[in-house]
Design an enzyme around this catalytic site. Structure first.
Site, PDB file in Angstrom:
ATOM      1  N   HIS A 232       1.201  -1.449  -0.444  1.00 35.56           N
ATOM      2  CA  HIS A 232      -0.254  -0.320  -0.372  1.00 35.56           C
ATOM      3  C   HIS A 232       0.484   1.468   0.329  1.00 35.56           C
ATOM      4  O   HIS A 232       2.149   1.023   0.239  1.00 35.56           O
ATOM      5  CB  HIS A 232      -0.767  -0.125   1.171  1.00 35.56           C
ATOM      6  CG  HIS A 232      -0.081   0.152   2.217  1.00 35.56           C
ATOM      7  ND1 HIS A 232      -0.320  -1.261   3.387  1.00 35.56           N
ATOM      8  CD2 HIS A 232       0.381   0.799   3.350  1.00 35.56           C
ATOM      9  CE1 HIS A 232       0.616  -0.980   4.380  1.00 35.56           C
ATOM     10  NE2 HIS A 232       1.344   0.102   4.378  1.00 35.56           N
TER      11      HIS A 232
HETATM   12  P1  TYD Z   1      -1.454  -2.822   7.601  1.00 36.20           P
HETATM   13  O1  TYD Z   1      -1.249  -1.421   8.023  1.00 36.20           O
HETATM   14  O2  TYD Z   1      -2.367  -2.645   6.242  1.00 36.20           O
HETATM   15  O3  TYD Z   1      -0.452  -4.261   7.671  1.00 36.20           O
HETATM   16  P2  TYD Z   1       1.232  -4.124   6.887  1.00 36.20           P
HETATM   17  O4  TYD Z   1       1.011  -2.553   6.198  1.00 36.20           O
HETATM   18  O5  TYD Z   1       1.687  -4.493   7.815  1.00 36.20           O
HETATM   19  O6  TYD Z   1       0.172  -4.662   5.920  1.00 36.20           O
HETATM   20  O7  TYD Z   1      -2.528  -2.863   9.072  1.00 36.20           O
HETATM   21  C1  TYD Z   1      -3.283  -4.631   8.823  1.00 36.20           C
HETATM   22  C2  TYD Z   1      -4.256  -5.032   9.557  1.00 36.20           C
HETATM   23  O8  TYD Z   1      -4.592  -3.362  10.774  1.00 36.20           O
HETATM   24  C3  TYD Z   1      -5.698  -3.360   9.122  1.00 36.20           C
HETATM   25  O9  TYD Z   1      -6.784  -4.177   8.923  1.00 36.20           O
HETATM   26  C4  TYD Z   1      -5.939  -2.797  10.067  1.00 36.20           C
HETATM   27  C5  TYD Z   1      -5.497  -3.139  11.346  1.00 36.20           C
HETATM   28  N1  TYD Z   1      -4.330  -1.814  11.651  1.00 36.20           N
HETATM   29  C6  TYD Z   1      -4.664  -1.239  12.897  1.00 36.20           C
HETATM   30  O10 TYD Z   1      -5.966  -1.078  13.076  1.00 36.20           O
HETATM   31  N2  TYD Z   1      -3.901  -0.161  13.586  1.00 36.20           N
HETATM   32  C7  TYD Z   1      -2.636   0.394  12.770  1.00 36.20           C
HETATM   33  O11 TYD Z   1      -2.685   1.422  13.519  1.00 36.20           O
HETATM   34  C8  TYD Z   1      -2.297  -0.771  11.891  1.00 36.20           C
HETATM   35  C9  TYD Z   1      -0.809  -0.577  11.898  1.00 36.20           C
HETATM   36  C10 TYD Z   1      -2.778  -1.455  11.917  1.00 36.20           C
END
Ligand code: TYD
Length: 141
Positions: A57
């Site tokens: 992302h």
């Molecule tokens: P995401 O940022 O997409 O993870 P990565 O970049 O590590 O693959 O987040 C994964 C899930 O966690 C998403 O459903 C949202 C949740 N999340 C939170 O609730 N709070 C946060 O601060 C973060 C970073 C993620």
């Protein structure tokens, strides 16, 4: 709205330095001292199964510092034109990722801990999770 026109060359690895002693090391990250944004949120990824990828992302406004607090992994950065792969494997080095950059985290070593310091609270509307949408928003006139 058009994404920030930052490039992968605006993302850099910083050395946070360490306080070394024979009983171990300490690395300190302090607002306005060795990080160029105020930290609002800290999170960490752990128990990452072998071969798994994270990220995938871009963010509209968020600045992040990504640290391999334990073990190692790679971060692939993409500004829609240029790509850069950074290997993080020391807890005193951190990768600064500016807004408007697509990122993927991959090749986590067993037991790796990915510590992320972030400039804003969690907000799903700051994410762009579809690569084609990222490209469109990056090059919008
Ligand atoms: P995401 O940022 O997409 O993870 P990565 O970049 O590590 O693959 O987040 C994964 C899930 O966690 C998403 O459903 C949202 C949740 N999340 C939170 O609730 N709070 C946060 O601060 C973060 C970073 C993620």
């Amino acid at each position: 709205m058009k994404l920030k026109n930052n490039t992968v060359f605006d993302c850099s690895v910083i050395d946070m330095s360490k306080v070394h002693s024979i009983s171990g090391n300490i690395t300190v990250i302090e607002n306005k001292k060795n990080i160029p944004f105020d930290i609002k949120r800290i999170y960490y990824l752990y128990d990452i199964p072998g071969g798994e990828k994270r990220g995938g992302h871009a963010h509209k406004e968020l600045h992040q510092l990504i640290v391999a607090a334990s073990g190692s992994f790679k971060v692939m950065l993409d500004d829609g034109t240029n790509k850069k792969i950074i290997h993080l494997n020391r807890p005193n080095y951190g990768l600064l990722v500016v807004p408007g950059i697509w990122r993927e985290l991959l090749e986590f070593s067993s037991g790796a801990i990915c510590l992320v310091l972030a400039s804003l609270n969690y907000n799903e509307s700051d994410y762009i999770r579809i690569y084609d949408e990222f490209k469109l928003k990056k090059f919008e006139k």
